[in-house]
Design a protein around this motif. Structure first.
Motif, mmCIF file in Angstrom:
data_model
loop_
_atom_site.group_PDB
_atom_site.id
_atom_site.type_symbol
_atom_site.label_atom_id
_atom_site.label_comp_id
_atom_site.label_asym_id
_atom_site.label_seq_id
_atom_site.Cartn_x
_atom_site.Cartn_y
_atom_site.Cartn_z
ATOM 1 N N ILE A 53 0.844 -1.201 0.000
ATOM 2 C CA ILE A 53 0.000 0.000 0.000
ATOM 3 C C ILE A 53 0.877 1.248 0.000
ATOM 4 C CG2 ILE A 53 -1.678 1.305 1.343
ATOM 5 C CD1 ILE A 53 -2.721 -1.388 2.419
ATOM 6 N N GLY A 54 1.970 1.187 0.692
ATOM 7 C CA GLY A 54 2.865 2.335 0.788
ATOM 8 C C GLY A 54 3.860 2.455 -0.349
ATOM 9 N N GLY A 55 3.845 1.471 -1.273
ATOM 10 C CA GLY A 55 4.740 1.551 -2.425
ATOM 11 C C GLY A 55 6.020 0.749 -2.305
ATOM 12 N N THR A 56 6.179 0.019 -1.220
ATOM 13 C CA THR A 56 7.361 -0.834 -1.089
ATOM 14 C C THR A 56 7.241 -2.009 -2.046
ATOM 15 O OG1 THR A 56 7.613 -0.235 1.234
ATOM 16 C CG2 THR A 56 8.717 -2.239 0.491
ATOM 17 N N THR A 57 8.318 -2.280 -2.764
ATOM 18 C CA THR A 57 8.290 -3.344 -3.765
ATOM 19 C C THR A 57 9.166 -4.519 -3.357
ATOM 20 O OG1 THR A 57 10.086 -2.313 -5.007
ATOM 21 C CG2 THR A 57 7.844 -1.707 -5.622
ATOM 22 N N SER A 58 8.800 -5.685 -3.835
ATOM 23 C CA SER A 58 9.599 -6.890 -3.603
ATOM 24 C C SER A 58 9.485 -7.771 -4.835
ATOM 25 C CB SER A 58 9.160 -7.629 -2.349
ATOM 26 O OG SER A 58 7.785 -7.926 -2.390
ATOM 27 N N TYR A 59 10.527 -8.601 -5.039
ATOM 28 C CA TYR A 59 10.614 -9.417 -6.250
ATOM 29 C C TYR A 59 11.171 -10.784 -5.908
ATOM 30 C CZ TYR A 59 10.338 -4.787 -8.368
ATOM 31 O OH TYR A 59 9.941 -3.519 -8.715
ATOM 32 N N THR A 60 10.768 -11.755 -6.686
ATOM 33 C CA THR A 60 11.401 -13.044 -6.570
ATOM 34 C C THR A 60 12.787 -12.962 -7.211
ATOM 35 O OG1 THR A 60 11.066 -15.417 -6.927
ATOM 36 C CG2 THR A 60 10.527 -13.940 -8.744
ATOM 37 N N ASP A 61 13.668 -13.837 -6.785
ATOM 38 C CA ASP A 61 15.068 -13.737 -7.202
ATOM 39 C C ASP A 61 15.244 -13.770 -8.713
ATOM 40 O OD1 ASP A 61 16.542 -15.629 -4.418
ATOM 41 O OD2 ASP A 61 15.905 -13.543 -4.606
ATOM 42 N N PHE A 62 14.438 -14.533 -9.403
ATOM 43 C CA PHE A 62 14.696 -14.714 -10.825
ATOM 44 C C PHE A 62 14.243 -13.537 -11.688
ATOM 45 C CE2 PHE A 62 10.331 -15.967 -11.278
ATOM 46 C CZ PHE A 62 10.043 -16.853 -10.250
ATOM 47 N N VAL A 63 13.621 -12.520 -11.100
ATOM 48 C CA VAL A 63 13.259 -11.331 -11.882
ATOM 49 C C VAL A 63 13.863 -10.055 -11.302
ATOM 50 C CG1 VAL A 63 11.080 -12.415 -12.538
ATOM 51 C CG2 VAL A 63 11.116 -10.712 -10.707
ATOM 52 N N ARG A 64 14.415 -10.131 -10.108
ATOM 53 C CA ARG A 64 14.947 -8.924 -9.462
ATOM 54 C C ARG A 64 16.028 -8.306 -10.334
ATOM 55 N NH1 ARG A 64 16.230 -11.061 -4.993
ATOM 56 N NH2 ARG A 64 14.222 -10.664 -3.972
ATOM 57 N N GLY A 65 15.923 -7.015 -10.535
ATOM 58 C CA GLY A 65 16.868 -6.291 -11.372
ATOM 59 C C GLY A 65 16.432 -6.189 -12.817
ATOM 60 N N ARG A 66 15.450 -6.990 -13.196
ATOM 61 C CA ARG A 66 14.950 -6.958 -14.578
ATOM 62 C C ARG A 66 13.508 -6.450 -14.664
ATOM 63 N NH1 ARG A 66 14.260 -11.571 -17.245
ATOM 64 N NH2 ARG A 66 13.949 -12.883 -15.389
ATOM 65 N N PHE A 67 12.713 -6.741 -13.667
ATOM 66 C CA PHE A 67 11.297 -6.346 -13.648
ATOM 67 C C PHE A 67 11.077 -5.222 -12.647
ATOM 68 C CE2 PHE A 67 9.302 -10.712 -14.975
ATOM 69 C CZ PHE A 67 10.155 -10.747 -16.079
ATOM 70 N N THR A 68 10.114 -4.360 -12.947
ATOM 71 C CA THR A 68 9.741 -3.284 -12.035
ATOM 72 C C THR A 68 8.228 -3.225 -11.915
ATOM 73 O OG1 THR A 68 11.692 -1.992 -12.672
ATOM 74 C CG2 THR A 68 9.909 -0.835 -11.531
ATOM 75 N N ILE A 69 7.745 -3.333 -10.700
ATOM 76 C CA ILE A 69 6.306 -3.233 -10.444
ATOM 77 C C ILE A 69 5.971 -1.802 -10.040
ATOM 78 C CG2 ILE A 69 6.515 -3.892 -8.001
ATOM 79 C CD1 ILE A 69 3.870 -5.436 -8.292
ATOM 80 N N SER A 70 4.817 -1.340 -10.462
ATOM 81 C CA SER A 70 4.366 0.002 -10.088
ATOM 82 C C SER A 70 2.845 0.038 -10.141
ATOM 83 C CB SER A 70 4.963 1.061 -11.021
ATOM 84 O OG SER A 70 4.543 0.854 -12.356
ATOM 85 N N ARG A 71 2.297 1.126 -9.633
ATOM 86 C CA ARG A 71 0.837 1.260 -9.642
ATOM 87 C C ARG A 71 0.462 2.703 -9.875
ATOM 88 N NH1 ARG A 71 -0.356 -1.068 -3.822
ATOM 89 N NH2 ARG A 71 -2.470 -1.199 -4.661
ATOM 90 N N ASP A 72 -0.692 2.894 -10.499
ATOM 91 C CA ASP A 72 -1.267 4.225 -10.692
ATOM 92 C C ASP A 72 -2.618 4.196 -10.000
ATOM 93 O OD1 ASP A 72 -2.628 6.496 -11.599
ATOM 94 O OD2 ASP A 72 -1.550 6.500 -13.500
ATOM 95 N N SER A 73 -2.671 4.770 -8.812
ATOM 96 C CA SER A 73 -3.902 4.709 -8.027
ATOM 97 C C SER A 73 -5.053 5.429 -8.712
ATOM 98 C CB SER A 73 -3.657 5.297 -6.634
ATOM 99 O OG SER A 73 -2.690 4.523 -5.942
ATOM 100 N N ALA A 74 -4.751 6.504 -9.391
ATOM 101 C CA ALA A 74 -5.803 7.269 -10.067
ATOM 102 C C ALA A 74 -6.467 6.447 -11.165
ATOM 103 C CB ALA A 74 -5.233 8.551 -10.646
ATOM 104 N N LYS A 75 -5.677 5.591 -11.805
ATOM 105 C CA LYS A 75 -6.213 4.745 -12.873
ATOM 106 C C LYS A 75 -6.608 3.367 -12.365
ATOM 107 C CE LYS A 75 -3.599 6.989 -16.577
ATOM 108 N NZ LYS A 75 -2.633 6.805 -17.687
ATOM 109 N N ASN A 76 -6.365 3.128 -11.075
ATOM 110 C CA ASN A 76 -6.683 1.823 -10.487
ATOM 111 C C ASN A 76 -6.009 0.703 -11.279
ATOM 112 O OD1 ASN A 76 -7.902 0.747 -8.197
ATOM 113 N ND2 ASN A 76 -9.834 0.298 -9.221
#
Length: 116
Positions: A53-76
């Protein structure tokens, strides 16, 4: 009723990039930690990434450094930027809240195929 619609998948060569989107309707997704999962036919669905909820991100080892998760609350909407894709990333990708608290009904997912 909560509805999840994933999009943005496709066929890409190794080393390429894709940006997945997950549009949530029926509830404000910003109230929840949100995740990306993926599934290969014949295997269990596996967790890929989470944004709190606060924007902290976490990744599984096999994608860390290659994938980026994000969210746009206004667009849900939830996103997954995938770079340096590998053939092993080939899967159907799904979004959902933390399944430990009971997932919403799964969407149809979006197919990602990494192949030359």
């Amino acid at each position: 009723q909560v509805q999840l619609v994933e999009s943005g998948g496709g066929l890409v060569q190794p080393g390429g990039s894709l940006r997945l989107s997950c549009t949530v309707s029926g509830i404000r997704s910003s109230w929840f930690g949100m995740n990306w999962y993926r599934q290969v036919p014949g295997k269990q669905r596996e967790w890929v990434s989470r944004i709190s909820i606060g924007g902290t991100t976490s990744y599984t080892d096999f994608v860390r450094g290659r994938f980026t998760i994000s969210r746009d609350s206004a667009k849900n909407t939830l996103y997954l930027q995938m770079n340096s894709l590998k053939p092993d990333d080939t899967a159907v990708y799904y979004c959902n809240k933390d399944i430990s608290s009971g997932p919403w009904v799964w969407g149809q997912g979006t197919q990602v195929t990494v192949s030359s």
